[in-house]
Design an enzyme around this catalytic site. Structure first.
Site, PDB file in Angstrom:
ATOM      1  N   LYS A 115       0.835  -1.209   0.000  1.00 42.66           N
ATOM      2  CA  LYS A 115       0.000   0.000   0.000  1.00 42.66           C
ATOM      3  C   LYS A 115       0.864   1.250   0.000  1.00 42.66           C
ATOM      4  O   LYS A 115       0.502   2.252  -0.605  1.00 42.66           O
ATOM      5  CB  LYS A 115      -0.962   0.004   1.194  1.00 42.66           C
ATOM      6  CG  LYS A 115      -2.073  -1.018   1.037  1.00 42.66           C
ATOM      7  CD  LYS A 115      -3.162  -0.849   2.071  1.00 42.66           C
ATOM      8  CE  LYS A 115      -4.277  -1.853   1.834  1.00 42.66           C
ATOM      9  NZ  LYS A 115      -5.344  -1.803   2.804  1.00 42.66           N
ATOM     10  N   LYS A 197      -3.701 -10.056  -7.337  1.00 36.31           N
ATOM     11  CA  LYS A 197      -4.938 -10.268  -6.572  1.00 36.31           C
ATOM     12  C   LYS A 197      -6.025  -9.277  -7.002  1.00 36.31           C
ATOM     13  O   LYS A 197      -5.719  -8.108  -7.241  1.00 36.31           O
ATOM     14  CB  LYS A 197      -4.582 -10.036  -5.094  1.00 36.31           C
ATOM     15  CG  LYS A 197      -5.659 -10.312  -4.106  1.00 36.31           C
ATOM     16  CD  LYS A 197      -5.248  -9.814  -2.725  1.00 36.31           C
ATOM     17  CE  LYS A 197      -5.344  -8.304  -2.635  1.00 36.31           C
ATOM     18  NZ  LYS A 197      -5.383  -7.754  -1.281  1.00 36.31           N
ATOM     19  N   LYS A 200      -9.755  -3.809  -4.519  1.00 36.07           N
ATOM     20  CA  LYS A 200     -10.581  -2.608  -4.666  1.00 36.07           C
ATOM     21  C   LYS A 200      -9.748  -1.455  -5.195  1.00 36.07           C
ATOM     22  O   LYS A 200     -10.228  -0.607  -5.914  1.00 36.07           O
ATOM     23  CB  LYS A 200     -11.178  -2.212  -3.312  1.00 36.07           C
ATOM     24  CG  LYS A 200     -12.187  -3.191  -2.766  1.00 36.07           C
ATOM     25  CD  LYS A 200     -12.836  -2.602  -1.507  1.00 36.07           C
ATOM     26  CE  LYS A 200     -13.352  -3.702  -0.609  1.00 36.07           C
ATOM     27  NZ  LYS A 200     -12.768  -3.662   0.735  1.00 36.07           N
TER      28      LYS A 200
HETATM   29  P1  TYM Z   1     -10.543  -6.028   2.865  1.00 32.24           P
HETATM   30  O1  TYM Z   1     -11.590  -5.013   3.096  1.00 32.24           O
HETATM   31  O2  TYM Z   1      -9.420  -5.688   1.943  1.00 32.24           O
HETATM   32  O3  TYM Z   1     -11.183  -7.369   2.332  1.00 32.24           O
HETATM   33  C1  TYM Z   1     -12.288  -7.999   2.991  1.00 32.24           C
HETATM   34  C2  TYM Z   1     -12.119  -9.502   2.919  1.00 32.24           C
HETATM   35  O4  TYM Z   1     -12.008  -9.906   1.540  1.00 32.24           O
HETATM   36  C3  TYM Z   1     -10.856 -10.725   1.382  1.00 32.24           C
HETATM   37  N1  TYM Z   1     -10.302 -10.503   0.050  1.00 32.24           N
HETATM   38  C4  TYM Z   1     -10.093 -11.463  -0.855  1.00 32.24           C
HETATM   39  N2  TYM Z   1     -10.303 -12.788  -0.817  1.00 32.24           N
HETATM   40  C5  TYM Z   1     -10.011 -13.494  -1.924  1.00 32.24           C
HETATM   41  N3  TYM Z   1      -9.526 -12.944  -3.064  1.00 32.24           N
HETATM   42  C6  TYM Z   1      -9.305 -11.615  -3.148  1.00 32.24           C
HETATM   43  N4  TYM Z   1      -8.844 -11.088  -4.275  1.00 32.24           N
HETATM   44  C7  TYM Z   1      -9.589 -10.814  -2.016  1.00 32.24           C
HETATM   45  N5  TYM Z   1      -9.504  -9.488  -1.761  1.00 32.24           N
HETATM   46  C8  TYM Z   1      -9.929  -9.317  -0.490  1.00 32.24           C
HETATM   47  C9  TYM Z   1      -9.893 -10.260   2.473  1.00 32.24           C
HETATM   48  O5  TYM Z   1      -8.941 -11.254   2.771  1.00 32.24           O
HETATM   49  C10 TYM Z   1     -10.840  -9.994   3.610  1.00 32.24           C
HETATM   50  O6  TYM Z   1     -11.119 -11.187   4.309  1.00 32.24           O
HETATM   51  N6  TYM Z   1      -7.672  -5.748   6.953  1.00 32.24           N
HETATM   52  C11 TYM Z   1      -8.896  -6.286   6.418  1.00 32.24           C
HETATM   53  C12 TYM Z   1     -10.139  -5.844   7.157  1.00 32.24           C
HETATM   54  C13 TYM Z   1     -10.101  -6.094   8.630  1.00 32.24           C
HETATM   55  C14 TYM Z   1     -10.267  -7.358   9.266  1.00 32.24           C
HETATM   56  C15 TYM Z   1     -10.198  -7.063  10.657  1.00 32.24           C
HETATM   57  C16 TYM Z   1     -10.450  -8.647   8.796  1.00 32.24           C
HETATM   58  C17 TYM Z   1      -9.948  -5.152   9.581  1.00 32.24           C
HETATM   59  N7  TYM Z   1     -10.000  -5.740  10.809  1.00 32.24           N
HETATM   60  C18 TYM Z   1     -10.302  -8.088  11.578  1.00 32.24           C
HETATM   61  C19 TYM Z   1     -10.565  -9.661   9.744  1.00 32.24           C
HETATM   62  C20 TYM Z   1     -10.485  -9.377  11.119  1.00 32.24           C
HETATM   63  C21 TYM Z   1      -9.059  -5.795   4.985  1.00 32.24           C
HETATM   64  O7  TYM Z   1      -8.520  -4.786   4.599  1.00 32.24           O
HETATM   65  O8  TYM Z   1      -9.956  -6.523   4.255  1.00 32.24           O
END
Ligand code: TYM
Length: 331
Positions: A115, A197, A200
Site C-alpha cells: 500500500k 490479486k 478494490k
Molecule cells: P478487505 O476489506 O481488503 O477485504 C475484505 C475480505 O475480503 C478478502 N479478500 C479477498 N479474498 C479473496 N480474493 C481476493 N482477491 C480478495 N480481496 C480481499 C480479504 O482477505 C478480507 O477477508 N484488513 C482487512 C479488514 C479487517 C479485518 C479485521 C479482517 C480489519 N479488521 C479483523 C478480519 C479481522 C481488509 O482490509 O480486508
C-alpha cells in the site's frame, strides 16, 4: 450473546466497491457458516482512513456496504453487524497493543509495503499501525476464528503473536485466534491480470474486478475480456493463472469438484468456459443485487440493525478493554 459456540470475528473495509474476491474469499463463507458459530462482523471504517478518503463518500460507502452484507445473507438474528467507529474500544485497545508491538514486526507486513508503494505520497503512521487496529478488532471479542482471504493471513499471525505476548506479560486475557481460510476462493485474481490479486484499489481499471452490483451485461463483458492463454486446455493448472482463476470462480459458485468441472469442459473452448462462468456469476449474484436494491431504500431498517449490532458489540468490547487496561495498570 452467550452460547457454547466458537466466536467468529471478521471485517471488511468500506472503500471502493465490494468485489467478487471479497465475496468468494470472505463474505460468502461468513454467510454460509452463520449457524455454526457466534458471529461478529464489522465494517471497518476506521481502517479505511489509513489512506486518504473523501469524508462524504466514506460515510455513504459505509452504509452501502452494511446494506450489501445484509443482501449477501448476513442475518441479524444470527450475527452481530456493526460499524467499527461506533465502538470506540477498537481504537483504545489498538493503542495498548501498539505499546507492546515491536516496530520490526510491523515493518515486515507485506500489505504495508504494497500500500505504501501504491500511495507514495500518503504514507502515514496510521497505515503502518494498521495491523494493531486489526489485532484490536479481533482480540476485543476474544474471537476464536477469523474467516478471511489469504491476503490477511500475515495480519492474523501478528494478532496471535500480540495476544500471546500480552497474556505472557500481563496475565491470561486474550483468546489466541486462528485464521479460517477456505481452500477455494481464498485468492481470486484480477481478470485483466491474473498474476495480481483482485483488489478494490485497482477498480479504476475497467476489466480488473467484478463488483457485486455489476449488471449482467457488465459481467459478461468483463469475463469475455478476461486474460487466458493460448493453450486451449481447460484444467485446474495453477501455472496457467487466467484459466485457473476462471475455473476457481466457477467452482465457488457451482460447488462442483475440480474433476467434475474438468470433465464438464473436456473438449470445449475458452469461449464456452467464459460463457458458463459468466452465467454462474450472474445467477450467483442476482439475488444479492436484487436484495441490495431493496435494502438500500430501507434506511430506517438498516440503521436499526446497526444500532442493535453496535450495542451488542459494545458490551463485549467494554468488558475486554476494561480487563486489558487494568492489567496494564491503567486506571
Ligand atoms: P478487505 O476489506 O481488503 O477485504 C475484505 C475480505 O475480503 C478478502 N479478500 C479477498 N479474498 C479473496 N480474493 C481476493 N482477491 C480478495 N480481496 C480481499 C480479504 O482477505 C478480507 O477477508 N484488513 C482487512 C479488514 C479487517 C479485518 C479485521 C479482517 C480489519 N479488521 C479483523 C478480519 C479481522 C481488509 O482490509 O480486508
Amino acid at each position: 450473546m452467550q452460547t457454547n459456540k466458537l466466536r467468529v470475528f471478521s471485517g471488511i473495509q468500506p472503500t471502493g466497491n465490494i468485489h467478487l474476491g471479497n465475496y468468494l474469499g470472505a463474505v460468502k463463507n461468513w454467510v454460509e457458516r452463520q449457524d455454526s458459530y457466534e458471529n461478529v462482523f464489522c465494517v471497518v471504517n476506521s481502517h479505511a482512513i489509513t489512506l486518504p478518503q473523501n469524508p462524504k463518500i466514506l460515510k455513504e460507502k459505509t452504509y452501502d456496504l452494511c446494506a450489501m452484507l445484509l443482501a449477501c445473507g448476513i442475518n441479524p438474528k444470527k450475527s452481530t453487524l456493526f460499524i467499527q467507529s461506533k465502538v470506540q474500544e477498537h481504537t483504545s485497545l489498538a493503542w495498548l497493543l501498539t505499546c507492546i508491538t515491536p516496530m520490526g514486526d510491523l515493518s515486515r507486513m507485506t500489505q504495508f509495503k504494497d500500500k505504501s508503494q501504491k500511495n507514495p505520497k500518503s504514507i502515514f503512521a496510521g497505515l503502518f499501525n494498521y495491523p494493531n487496529l486489526m489485532s484490536a478488532d479481533i482480540l476485543l471479542y476474544k474471537s476464536n476464528l477469523v474467516p478471511v482471504g489469504e491476503d490477511q493471513k500475515q495480519h492474523i499471525e501478528l494478532a496471535r503473536d500480540t495476544a500471546i505476548r500480552f497474556n505472557r506479560d500481563f496475565g491470561e486475557t486474550f483468546v489466541v485466534p486462528e485464521p479460517l481460510i477456505m481452500q477455494e476462493g481464498a485468492r481470486i485474481m484480477g481478470l485483466d491480470d491474473p498474476t495480481k490479486k483482485m483488489s478494490k484499489s485497482s477498480s479504476d481499471k475497467p476489466n480488473h474486478s467484478i463488483a457485486l452490483i455489476d449488471t449482467p451485461d457488465r459481467i459478461v463483458k468483463k469475463i469475455k475480456k478476461a486474460t487466458t492463454d493460448s493453450e486451449g486446455i481447460i484444467a485446474f493448472h495453477k501455472e496457467r493463472a487466467g484459466v485457473y482463476n476462471l475455473l476457481t470462480i466457477y467452482q465457488c459458485f457451482t460447488k462442483q469438484t475440480q474433476e467434475e468441472i474438468e470433465s464438464e469442459f473436456a473438449g470445449l473452448g475458452y469461449g464456452k468456459l467464459k460463457e458458463r462462468v459468466a452465467e454462474a456469476v450472474i445467477e450467483g449474484l442476482r439475488p444479492i443485487r436484487e436484495s441490495y436494491e431493496k435494502l438500500i431504500l430501507e434506511q430506517d431498517y438498516l440503521h436499526k440493525i446497526l444500532d442493535v449490532g453496535a450495542q451488542t458489540a459494545q458490551k463485549i468490547a467494554t468488558a475486554t478493554y476494561t480487563e486489558a487496561k487494568e492489567k496494564m495498570g491503567l486506571i
